[in-house]
Design an enzyme around this catalytic site. Structure first.
Site, short mmCIF file in Angstrom:
data_model
loop_
_atom_site.label_atom_id
_atom_site.label_comp_id
_atom_site.label_asym_id
_atom_site.label_seq_id
_atom_site.Cartn_x
_atom_site.Cartn_y
_atom_site.Cartn_z
N GLU A 269 -43.41 -15.79 30.15
CA GLU A 269 -42.46 -14.70 30.38
C GLU A 269 -41.23 -15.22 31.12
O GLU A 269 -41.35 -15.98 32.08
CB GLU A 269 -43.15 -13.61 31.20
CG GLU A 269 -42.28 -12.47 31.65
CD GLU A 269 -43.00 -11.54 32.60
OE1 GLU A 269 -42.48 -10.42 32.84
OE2 GLU A 269 -44.08 -11.92 33.12
N LYS A 329 -40.72 -5.71 25.82
CA LYS A 329 -41.83 -5.18 26.61
C LYS A 329 -41.73 -3.67 26.72
O LYS A 329 -40.67 -3.11 27.01
CB LYS A 329 -41.82 -5.81 28.01
CG LYS A 329 -43.02 -5.43 28.87
CD LYS A 329 -42.97 -6.14 30.21
CE LYS A 329 -44.19 -5.79 31.05
NZ LYS A 329 -44.12 -6.41 32.40
N CYS A 379 -46.84 -9.94 30.33
CA CYS A 379 -47.36 -9.67 31.67
C CYS A 379 -48.61 -8.80 31.60
O CYS A 379 -49.56 -9.13 30.91
CB CYS A 379 -46.27 -9.06 32.53
SG CYS A 379 -46.68 -8.92 34.29
#
Length: 512
Positions: A269, A329, A379
């Site tokens: 990330e 995301k 994440c």
């Protein structure tokens, strides 16, 4: 006074053991039997509580210790990297745990209030009330189900239930077993044929799940894919500093992306910690040209967007003969990636970059490469199996490989790394899909579709993990129904059981 405080001290200890069962501090591995025993103590204590209020307080103490013991590492992100004063950071972690623990306090109070319903009904009610609390923690206020009890069973016999009912179903069955264990303290229970009938039925069901696999579960998607997973180990306090972490990230990741010979290269990330428009002249074009002119592909963590269209925490996919792929995301982190309403004052106390991102859509298309369909998540998005499951509604387009890119450096060299690995392993069991994990500081790993870690890098080191991954095909029962109904089957079953329990409890109290 000491005797009155003893149950609460025991509740705190049992709650800490519940936290340890998810990823033990001494090994980083889940301990399934510890999860059962610690919850069994709570079930026993709730049965013996003198009132429903007392039972609720015991549940509150247990859950507060459990949740603080699970996500205490939030202190590191807020104090060490966010600059929040240590007393305020401690209070923030404690306040979050106290708030989320209220769900479990309500569950324990309700079970004690319905103490006159039959034993079997109380066992089901305990499991349903506990699952209600777990579901509430998963969904309400953006959701934060980190450390749910079911994760303690990723290596235990209940793991066989994952492709059928997922982590929440495992948690429900574990709660039933915990209540059954608590009943052993009752005089004469071992002489009850009903008790042994229930034990035999549960054991038979569990044995069947362990022996009889779903016919489509575990099918391989050929060919195997050679992969290189990059772990830069960029210190969090330097990661977004132009003269240190940014320069190091651009140099090291740029070098590894250019040198790799694997069919697929994956970075963590925000491995490239700048927007494409902010990168040094020619850097982004060279990176793009590298993978659009050779027989290789890459999934690269990089923020995307601009002032007008908004910013996103993204994964950029590059491959020859195609326009760049982009995954944004969806499930953002409160205070790190977006600021909840009325909390601007709190974020002003901290110095954490990347404040407000836009959400990506649910069920984004996978990245297709060499016969595989790779579904990125960023994440803690892999914490929400019901959201990942939306991609499995159509078997022909379902992912064959899951890919998690993370930066756990926010939480130092803590148990968060081990906990996140167990969460990813549970997702592979639920969907019968392997998962590639590319992280900044760990755990960078290859997990097969049976939940086994086949290769991993040491944490807190800089390196490249190379290996092969075999994709999966077919749809597990869990993937089939979660993609169509989400968590609603759990909610409806919970409401039905608790509704009947409340009705029976009121009738019993009205007619002693």
């Amino acid at each position: 006074m000491a005797l009155r405080l003893l149950p609460f001290a025991c509740a705190l200890l049992a709650g800490w053991l519940q936290a340890a069962s998810i990823a033990a501090p001494w090994s980083g591995q889940p301990v399934w039997w510890l999860q059962l025993l610690s919850l069994a103590w709570l079930a026993w204590a709730v049965q013996r509580a003198p009132s429903w209020r007392y039972a609720g307080l015991l549940g509150w103490a247990f859950a507060t210790a459990w949740l603080c013991g699970t996500f205490w590492w939030l202190f590191i992100s807020m104090h060490v990297y966010g600059g929040l004063a240590s007393p305020l950071a401690v209070l923030a972690v404690l306040a979050l745990a106290l708030f989320l623990s209220s769900y479990y306090a309500a569950a324990c109070a309700a079970i004690r209030a319905w103490d006159r319903i039959p034993t079997a009904g109380r066992a089901l009610s305990f499991a349903a009330a506990w699952m209600f609390a777990e579901l509430a923690r998963t969904v309400w206020f953006t959701g934060f189900p980190w450390g749910a009890g079911g994760y303690g069973h990723v290596d235990g016999p209940l793991a066989a239930l994952a492709p059928y009912v997922g982590v929440h179903g495992i948690g429900f069955v574990a709660s039933l077993l915990a209540y059954a264990l608590a009943l052993l303290a009752r005089p004469g229970v071992l002489r009850s044929w009903r008790y042994w009938l229930a034990v035999a039925a549960g054991a038979g069901l569990l044995a069947a799940c362990n022996v009889v696999a779903h016919p489509k579960q575990g099918a391989a998607a050929e060919p195997k894919l050679s992969v290189a997973l990059l772990q830069g180990n960029i210190a969090q306090d330097e990661k977004f500093e132009a003269g240190t972490g940014v320069a190091l990230a651009l140099a090291w990741y740029g070098q590894q992306l250019d040198a790799s010979t694997a069919s697929l290269v994956v970075t963590p990330e925000t491995a490239i910690p700048m927007l494409p428009s902010q990168l040094p002249a020619g850097y982004f074009d060279a990176m793009r040209d590298r993978f659009t002119t050779r027989a290789q592909a890459a999934l690269i963590g990089i923020p995307m967007g601009g002032y007008k269209e908004g910013y996103a925490n993204s994964v950029l996919g590059l491959k020859p003969g195609a326009a760049p792929y982009r995954f944004d995301k969806h499930h953002l982190v409160p205070f790190g990636e977006f600021v909840p309403p009325l909390f601007k004052w709190f974020t002003r106390l901290m110095n954490i970059p990347l404040g407000d991102f836009d959400r990506g859509a649910l069920g984004q298309a996978p990245f297709e490469w060499q016969g595989q369909r790779l579904a990125p998540n960023i994440c803690y998005e892999d914490l929400f199996g019901e959201e990942l499951g939306l991609q499995f509604a159509d078997e022909a387009r379902a992912p064959t490989i899951l890919v998690n890119v993370s930066n756990i450096a926010w939480f130092g060299d803590s148990i968060a790394i081990d906990q996140h690995l167990q969460i990813s392993r549970m997702r592979t069991l639920e969907f019968a899909r392997p998962m590639l994990r590319a992280t900044n500081t760990g755990a960078t790993a290859i997990i097969d579709r049976y939940g086994r870690v086949t290769a991993a890098l040491p944490r807190q080191t800089r390196g490249v993990l190379t290996g092969e991954v075999e994709g999966g095909t077919g749809i597990t029962p869990y993937a089939w129904w979660i993609s169509r109904a989400g968590l609603w089957p759990f909610w409806l079953a919970t409401f039905a059981i608790l509704g009947i329990a409340a009705w029976r409890g009121r009738r019993s109290h009205g007619n002693p």
